[in-house]
Scaffold this motif. Sequence first.
Motif, PDB file in Angstrom:
ATOM      1  N   ALA A  35      -9.278   7.308   2.983  1.00 54.16           N
ATOM      2  CA  ALA A  35      -9.596   8.046   4.323  1.00 54.16           C
ATOM      3  C   ALA A  35     -10.320   9.277   3.447  1.00 54.16           C
ATOM      4  N   GLY A  36     -10.242   9.477   2.124  1.00 53.80           N
ATOM      5  CA  GLY A  36     -11.228  10.460   1.461  1.00 53.80           C
ATOM      6  C   GLY A  36     -10.292  11.985   1.563  1.00 53.80           C
ATOM      7  N   VAL A  37      -9.033  11.804   1.613  1.00 52.62           N
ATOM      8  CA  VAL A  37      -8.427  13.047   1.880  1.00 52.62           C
ATOM      9  C   VAL A  37      -7.429  13.263   1.005  1.00 52.62           C
ATOM     10  N   SER A  38      -6.845  14.401   0.983  1.00 49.32           N
ATOM     11  CA  SER A  38      -5.488  14.562   0.149  1.00 49.32           C
ATOM     12  C   SER A  38      -4.282  13.633   0.286  1.00 49.32           C
ATOM     13  N   LYS A  39      -3.477  13.924  -0.536  1.00 47.05           N
ATOM     14  CA  LYS A  39      -1.988  13.094  -0.331  1.00 47.05           C
ATOM     15  C   LYS A  39      -1.332  14.053   0.676  1.00 47.05           C
ATOM     16  N   SER A  40      -1.206  15.119   0.391  1.00 45.20           N
ATOM     17  CA  SER A  40      -0.672  16.209   1.413  1.00 45.20           C
ATOM     18  C   SER A  40      -1.285  16.202   2.659  1.00 45.20           C
ATOM     19  N   THR A  41      -2.531  15.932   2.891  1.00 37.97           N
ATOM     20  CA  THR A  41      -3.070  15.857   4.362  1.00 37.97           C
ATOM     21  C   THR A  41      -2.531  14.578   5.095  1.00 37.97           C
ATOM     22  N   VAL A  42      -2.199  13.402   4.183  1.00 35.33           N
ATOM     23  CA  VAL A  42      -1.706  12.231   4.746  1.00 35.33           C
ATOM     24  C   VAL A  42      -0.414  12.495   4.970  1.00 35.33           C
ATOM     25  N   SER A  43       0.399  13.159   4.231  1.00 37.48           N
ATOM     26  CA  SER A  43       1.822  13.653   4.633  1.00 37.48           C
ATOM     27  C   SER A  43       1.932  14.329   6.084  1.00 37.48           C
ATOM     28  N   LEU A  44       0.971  15.197   5.960  1.00 38.74           N
ATOM     29  CA  LEU A  44       1.089  16.273   7.384  1.00 38.74           C
ATOM     30  C   LEU A  44       0.603  15.168   8.534  1.00 38.74           C
ATOM     31  N   VAL A  45      -0.130  14.252   8.564  1.00 36.44           N
ATOM     32  CA  VAL A  45      -0.554  13.289   9.726  1.00 36.44           C
ATOM     33  C   VAL A  45       0.716  12.448   9.815  1.00 36.44           C
ATOM     34  N   LEU A  46       1.456  12.072   8.902  1.00 42.36           N
ATOM     35  CA  LEU A  46       2.706  11.072   9.209  1.00 42.36           C
ATOM     36  C   LEU A  46       3.864  11.992   9.613  1.00 42.36           C
ATOM     37  N   HIS A  58      -5.402   7.414  10.331  1.00 40.06           N
ATOM     38  CA  HIS A  58      -4.900   6.442  10.976  1.00 40.06           C
ATOM     39  C   HIS A  58      -5.685   5.189  10.929  1.00 40.06           C
ATOM     40  N   ALA A  59      -6.909   5.277  10.900  1.00 39.61           N
ATOM     41  CA  ALA A  59      -7.795   4.151  10.661  1.00 39.61           C
ATOM     42  C   ALA A  59      -7.558   3.466   9.305  1.00 39.61           C
ATOM     43  N   ALA A  60      -7.436   4.514   8.177  1.00 39.20           N
ATOM     44  CA  ALA A  60      -7.240   3.983   6.640  1.00 39.20           C
ATOM     45  C   ALA A  60      -5.966   3.249   6.910  1.00 39.20           C
ATOM     46  N   MET A  61      -4.921   3.608   7.433  1.00 44.40           N
ATOM     47  CA  MET A  61      -3.694   2.930   7.335  1.00 44.40           C
ATOM     48  C   MET A  61      -3.665   1.590   7.851  1.00 44.40           C
ATOM     49  N   LYS A  62      -4.351   1.596   8.931  1.00 40.56           N
ATOM     50  CA  LYS A  62      -4.665   0.311   9.798  1.00 40.56           C
ATOM     51  C   LYS A  62      -5.323  -0.631   8.753  1.00 40.56           C
ATOM     52  N   PRO A  91       0.897  -1.107   0.037  1.00 38.80           N
ATOM     53  CA  PRO A  91      -0.054   0.311  -0.001  1.00 38.80           C
ATOM     54  C   PRO A  91       0.865   1.207   0.012  1.00 38.80           C
ATOM     55  N   THR A  92       0.120   2.299  -0.665  1.00 46.32           N
ATOM     56  CA  THR A  92       1.114   3.434  -0.806  1.00 46.32           C
ATOM     57  C   THR A  92       0.351   4.728  -0.147  1.00 46.32           C
ATOM     58  N   ILE A  93       0.993   5.915   0.019  1.00 50.02           N
ATOM     59  CA  ILE A  93       0.415   7.035   0.744  1.00 50.02           C
ATOM     60  C   ILE A  93      -0.896   7.466  -0.353  1.00 50.02           C
ATOM     61  N   ILE A  94      -0.815   7.198  -1.449  1.00 49.64           N
ATOM     62  CA  ILE A  94      -1.760   7.580  -2.404  1.00 49.64           C
ATOM     63  C   ILE A  94      -3.125   6.771  -1.745  1.00 49.64           C
ATOM     64  N   ASP A  95      -2.852   5.297  -1.768  1.00 47.03           N
ATOM     65  CA  ASP A  95      -3.900   4.434  -1.238  1.00 47.03           C
ATOM     66  C   ASP A  95      -4.688   4.923   0.163  1.00 47.03           C
ATOM     67  N   VAL A  96      -3.762   5.355   1.053  1.00 54.14           N
ATOM     68  CA  VAL A  96      -4.229   5.909   2.328  1.00 54.14           C
ATOM     69  C   VAL A  96      -5.222   7.045   2.115  1.00 54.14           C
ATOM     70  N   ALA A  97      -4.663   7.949   1.152  1.00 55.00           N
ATOM     71  CA  ALA A  97      -5.432   9.100   0.975  1.00 55.00           C
ATOM     72  C   ALA A  97      -6.849   8.809   0.093  1.00 55.00           C
ATOM     73  N   GLY A 142       6.081   4.509  -1.525  1.00 54.49           N
ATOM     74  CA  GLY A 142       5.922   3.001  -0.905  1.00 54.49           C
ATOM     75  C   GLY A 142       5.448   2.415  -2.158  1.00 54.49           C
ATOM     76  N   THR A 143       5.879   2.839  -3.378  1.00 53.71           N
ATOM     77  CA  THR A 143       5.147   2.326  -4.819  1.00 53.71           C
ATOM     78  C   THR A 143       6.256   1.032  -5.103  1.00 53.71           C
ATOM     79  N   VAL A 144       5.881  -0.153  -4.786  1.00 55.20           N
ATOM     80  CA  VAL A 144       6.902  -1.130  -5.062  1.00 55.20           C
ATOM     81  C   VAL A 144       6.904  -1.403  -6.421  1.00 55.20           C
ATOM     82  N   PRO A 145       8.146  -1.629  -7.040  1.00 60.22           N
ATOM     83  CA  PRO A 145       8.174  -1.803  -8.401  1.00 60.22           C
ATOM     84  C   PRO A 145       7.816  -3.390  -8.683  1.00 60.22           C
TER      85      PRO A 145
END
Length: 335
Positions: free
Chosen positions: A13-24, A39-43, A4-10, A312-315
């Motif tokens: 969660a229904g938020v932007s990628k930048s919001t996820v980055s700020l949370v992290l 955090h719930a989406a990440m889990k 899973p990547t940060i984009i998948d989390v966004a 987190g984008t695995v090749p």
Amino acid sequence: MRRPTIIDVADKAGVSKSTVSLVLQGSAQVKPETRQLVHAAMKEIGYVYNRSAANLRSSGTALIGLVINDLTNPFFTEFATSLQMALGSRGYAVVVANTNEDPEIQDQVVAAMLEHGVSALILSPAYGDVSSTLAAVERAGIPMMQVLRRADGCTAKFPFFAPDYEDGGRAATQFLLDSGAREIAFVGGLEGRQVTEERVSGYLKIMHSKGLKPIVKTGKSSRAFGHAAAADLFREHPDCNAALCFNDLVAFGMINACHEANLKVGQDFQIIGFDDIKEASECWPTLSTVHCGVEEFGEQIADTILGWLQEGTVPSETKRTPVRLVLRQTTKNAD
């Protein structure tokens, strides 16, 4: 399975990628309820934040290790230079080591890089048993890619990218046949090695499809071997009038042997190299060769490893990049 990547989390969660980055990053700008949602989406999707790599990047000391099997070979040197420049332009310092085809030295330099906290590794493995190197990287838990050549059976953990060597062998052999050659040799490359088998396989497939007998002379990938092999070839196969070489260095040696034998390169005897290092367009006569796009390849590896490290984008496990035949003066009908 894709990591899973940060984009998948966004997206989850229904938020932007930048919001996820700020949370992290633990930013106070994010509302508590939004932080809980992320955090719930990440889990739920199993996203794991690579905090050590992020800390290295934010401190401006992010390091990426590059371990090369033979930096005396211009092909690997050109790749290392391209990769270093591409990563440097993105704010990463590259630690480069040459193993000289020695697995023990490879173990040592990889261990040292891990101790110094590299965020990721890029490895062109030495020939031989590299299991201890791979085990050390796996224990460290950092991204690692294999490039240009691979260790057997481990691409699920350590993705492998390389040019399409087999296609290059096919294209070069087909051109020589179309130009009128019939007794065509393949010269150079250590027997039984993965890259040799791939480059020679394209040659063999074309020769067999035409009912022609292959002539294969394997050996070191050097000018000296190319020179010696050409002398043997002229003596043992006097009707042979073309050669596909394992790499450009072997081809340079064959060119010298042709000069000594008073053969007109490109007319009496055609030669095609492999890799298209810079010298191929500067020697005399200029060398026809399989262009592997090493500069573009280095830039692609930089993009891929950073996508893995940062997002987190695995090749994909294996990827082959396109090659093309470049015709110069050592073959007929060159532009």
